[in-house]
Design an enzyme around this catalytic site. Sequence first.
Site, PDB file in Angstrom:
ATOM      1  CG  ASN A   1      -8.303   8.004  -6.988  1.00  0.00           C
ATOM      2  OD1 ASN A   1      -9.009   7.357  -6.091  1.00  0.00           O
ATOM      3  ND2 ASN A   1      -7.389   8.717  -6.805  1.00  0.00           N
TER       4      ASN A   1
ATOM      5  CB  SER B   1      -0.951  -0.136   1.231  1.00  0.00           C
ATOM      6  OG  SER B   1      -1.898  -1.208   1.096  1.00  0.00           O
TER       7      SER B   1
ATOM      8  CG  PHE C   1      -1.726   8.002  -6.071  1.00  0.00           C
ATOM      9  CD1 PHE C   1      -1.493   6.409  -5.868  1.00  0.00           C
ATOM     10  CD2 PHE C   1      -1.207   8.858  -4.827  1.00  0.00           C
ATOM     11  CE1 PHE C   1      -0.688   5.899  -4.935  1.00  0.00           C
ATOM     12  CE2 PHE C   1      -0.475   8.008  -4.016  1.00  0.00           C
ATOM     13  CZ  PHE C   1      -0.044   6.766  -3.826  1.00  0.00           C
TER      14      PHE C   1
ATOM     15  CD  GLU D   1      -6.920  -1.027  -8.176  1.00  0.00           C
ATOM     16  OE1 GLU D   1      -5.795  -0.303  -7.859  1.00  0.00           O
ATOM     17  OE2 GLU D   1      -6.840  -1.668  -9.127  1.00  0.00           O
TER      18      GLU D   1
ATOM     19  CB  CYS E   1      -4.138   5.324 -13.131  1.00  0.00           C
ATOM     20  SG  CYS E   1      -3.302   6.262 -14.603  1.00  0.00           S
TER      21      CYS E   1
END
Length: 387
Positions: free
Chosen positions: A244, A141, A240, A367, A242
């Site tokens: 989202n 993460s 980031f 994600e 992408c």
Amino acid sequence: MTTTIDQLFDVADFVTEEEREWQMRAREFAQTRIRPIIDQAFEDRRLPVELLPEVGEFGAFGMYMEGYGLRGASSVAYGLVAMEFEAVDSGFRTALSVQGSLAMGAIYKFGSEEQKQRWLPPMGRGEAIGFFGLTEPQGGSDPNTMITTARREGDEWVLNGRKRWIGLATIAQVGVIWAKDEEGVVRGFVVPTDTPGFTATAIENKLSMRASLQTEIELNDVRLPADAILPGSKGLSSPFKCLNEARYGIVWGVMGAARSCLEAAVDRSQSREVFGAPIGGKQIIQAKLADMFVEYEKGLLLALHLGRLKDAGNLSYGQISVGKLNNVREAIAIAGTARAILGGDGITSDFPVMRHMANLESVRTYEGTDEVHQLVIGRELTGIAAF
């Protein structure tokens, strides 16, 4: 193809005719092309790659993008397609997301005109498959721990490093690799998979997402021309953005898995008899079904709200985190309750529920985990980053 769930709450009442057409075409494709083979594909640990060109022909890859032969559909239409795909299997919806939201999305948002013209049309048609190489074995993460490097040597970039949990890379013709340049800035690179030094290996020992394709990538002195860099990308904000897009698709997609589990539970409650009567006639079962349905309806309304915000250009990172956190969490709860209603048979492939349960554990993780999205929302509420 109206379901019992649709009769009580039909999203068609809240979407345009064009959006509904996208949904029903996706439902037809998912139910007639994916569903008949998905249980065996899950058993065989195989993504049904033979269907990907059909998805391209259907027009779902990158469908909300404009130009380059893409359809320019609304974000709500894309969400409805994601939901119908995931109603059959999360792994197949993941392929839609990796190709369209991540790989195509990165080139569309940050690529040069030459890169867009070269790759977006064949990717949209499903003739070229793409991947999105961000996550690393040690990073998870926290992509800021990235150790994949890109150094400049004359007219070339040289990439070295490893990526893990990268969708579609073993069957892809091209991908976007994120690497730190010599100044420590994260940059994106368009990498054809036939480039010397590029190796992708499928991860085989999965107990979830078995009808999907995740890989590990090794980059050993991968030499690329200077124009392989995505000129519009600089820093972690680029990948980031992408991610989202992919997270938004998940908000819708998992409601498809939830609907599939709920439908199985409703049907079984009417046909399974205990103590001389269908279990659906017992108050405790009806209470469970009602609670499951309420959370499904709330999740779908949340997805629709976020879709309208996105189409208006007003969707924030924090709002996407609300959708991803809530809808995945509730889909998992719905799947678990459905499995209990099905009894012992619920763990068999006679029903899709156990497969959805296993897959949703992966969706919960990728994600952004629950914890990451809780911290995103917490930051929005307090103004303090607690990562």
